[in-house]
Design an enzyme around this catalytic site. Structure first.
Site, PDB file in Angstrom:
ATOM      1  N   ASP A  19      80.890  26.669  15.502  1.00 32.89           N
ATOM      2  CA  ASP A  19      79.491  26.258  15.569  1.00 32.89           C
ATOM      3  C   ASP A  19      78.672  26.754  14.368  1.00 32.89           C
ATOM      4  O   ASP A  19      78.601  27.952  14.102  1.00 32.89           O
ATOM      5  CB  ASP A  19      78.916  26.834  16.864  1.00 32.89           C
ATOM      6  CG  ASP A  19      77.494  26.427  17.134  1.00 32.89           C
ATOM      7  OD1 ASP A  19      76.940  25.616  16.384  1.00 32.89           O
ATOM      8  OD2 ASP A  19      76.934  26.931  18.121  1.00 32.89           O
TER       9      ASP A  19
ATOM     10  N   SER B 121      75.152  22.548  14.227  1.00 33.04           N
ATOM     11  CA  SER B 121      75.450  22.456  15.651  1.00 33.04           C
ATOM     12  C   SER B 121      75.067  21.064  16.174  1.00 33.04           C
ATOM     13  O   SER B 121      75.410  20.064  15.562  1.00 33.04           O
ATOM     14  CB  SER B 121      74.735  23.584  16.410  1.00 33.04           C
ATOM     15  OG  SER B 121      75.277  23.773  17.682  1.00 33.04           O
TER      16      SER B 121
END
Length: 258
Positions: A157, A45
């Site tokens: 993500d 992320s």
């Protein structure tokens, strides 16, 4: 393929946290000041952004200077259509420009990016190919970023499957993993625990809680990361030295008799 070395291999696992990820820069700066230089860097992320820049060869001081000059518009390109309201192309270009358009396998440090396969929901690790695209995929928070398509598949993500990618660092051959955990305010905190249990050291900066794409507290969060790592730096150095002695002992025991 895992990295091999006679000395202990140190890895830095940088987790997600939105704009609080600026704390990673402060952590790196403090670790370098203490003489700790990771061999392996893994990011998930927002941690993938800093991890890629660090793996490219930028120092903590250079990362800090870059972060101080960074404007939100350099990373955020808005979209009126699609599965999110940020395209992600600006982030991809920013990363590739910063690393000299080198693919992952040509960066200065061994580097990997954790992403999530959108259809299966499974974790995927990118350790070669387009650096900026991999970082863009790892940062593609659902309903915020439009997920990029790589070889016909959409990716999301990395924090959805590995918020702090310690296990990936171990799989890459790390003997000693320093994890930076920014999940204090995150719904992924419980998921992160599975990874964090395998870390040798966990650094948890006291970051300022902000919205995901809010850069207004970047200076405070960098300072929080630096302070947290500085407080642990001596102990980390001692633990790495202990790891070196253990690895040397195992190597001596495994060596054939002459």
């Amino acid at each position: 393929m895992p990295v091999k070395s006679e000395r202990p291999l140190v890895a830095l696992a940088l987790g997600g946290g939105g704009a609080r990820g600026f704390a990673h820069v402060g952590v790196i700066k403090a670790l370098e000041a203490a003489g700790v230089s990771p061999d392996i860097v893994v990011g998930s992320s927002s941690g993938a952004i800093v991890a890629a820049l660090y793996a490219s060869g930028l120092s903590g001081v250079e990362l800090e200077r870059m972060a101080m000059d960074l404007d939100q518009s350099a990373l955020i390109d808005f979209s009126l259509f699609g599965k999110g309201w940020v395209r992600g192309e600006a982030l991809q270009s920013f990363i590739n420009d910063a690393v000299g358009n080198r693919p992952i396998e040509q960066l200065s440090r061994s580097f990997a990016v954790v992403v999530t396969h959108a259809k299966s929901g499974k974790m995927v690790v990118f350790n070669h190919g387009d650096t900026g695209l991999a970082v863009r995929a790892s940062s593609s928070v659902p309903d915020v970023f439009i997920p990029p398509v790589i070889h016909g598949a959409e990716y999301l993500d990395g924090g959805l499957t590995s918020p702090v990618p310690v296990r990936v660092a171990k799989a890459m051959g790390a003997d000693f993993v320093i994890a930076v955990d920014l999940t204090r305010y995150s719904r992924s905190r419980d998921l992160a625990e599975a990874d964090l249990r395998q870390a040798d050291v966990i650094i948890r900066p006291e970051t300022v809680r902000t919205r995901m794409l809010d850069f207004t507290a970047k200076l405070q969060n960098m300072a929080a990361g630096e302070a947290a790592a500085r407080d642990m730096a001596v102990r980390i150095g001692e633990m790495i030295a202990d790891s070196a002695r253990r690895k040397a002992s195992r190597s001596a025991q495994a060596a054939p008799a002459s």
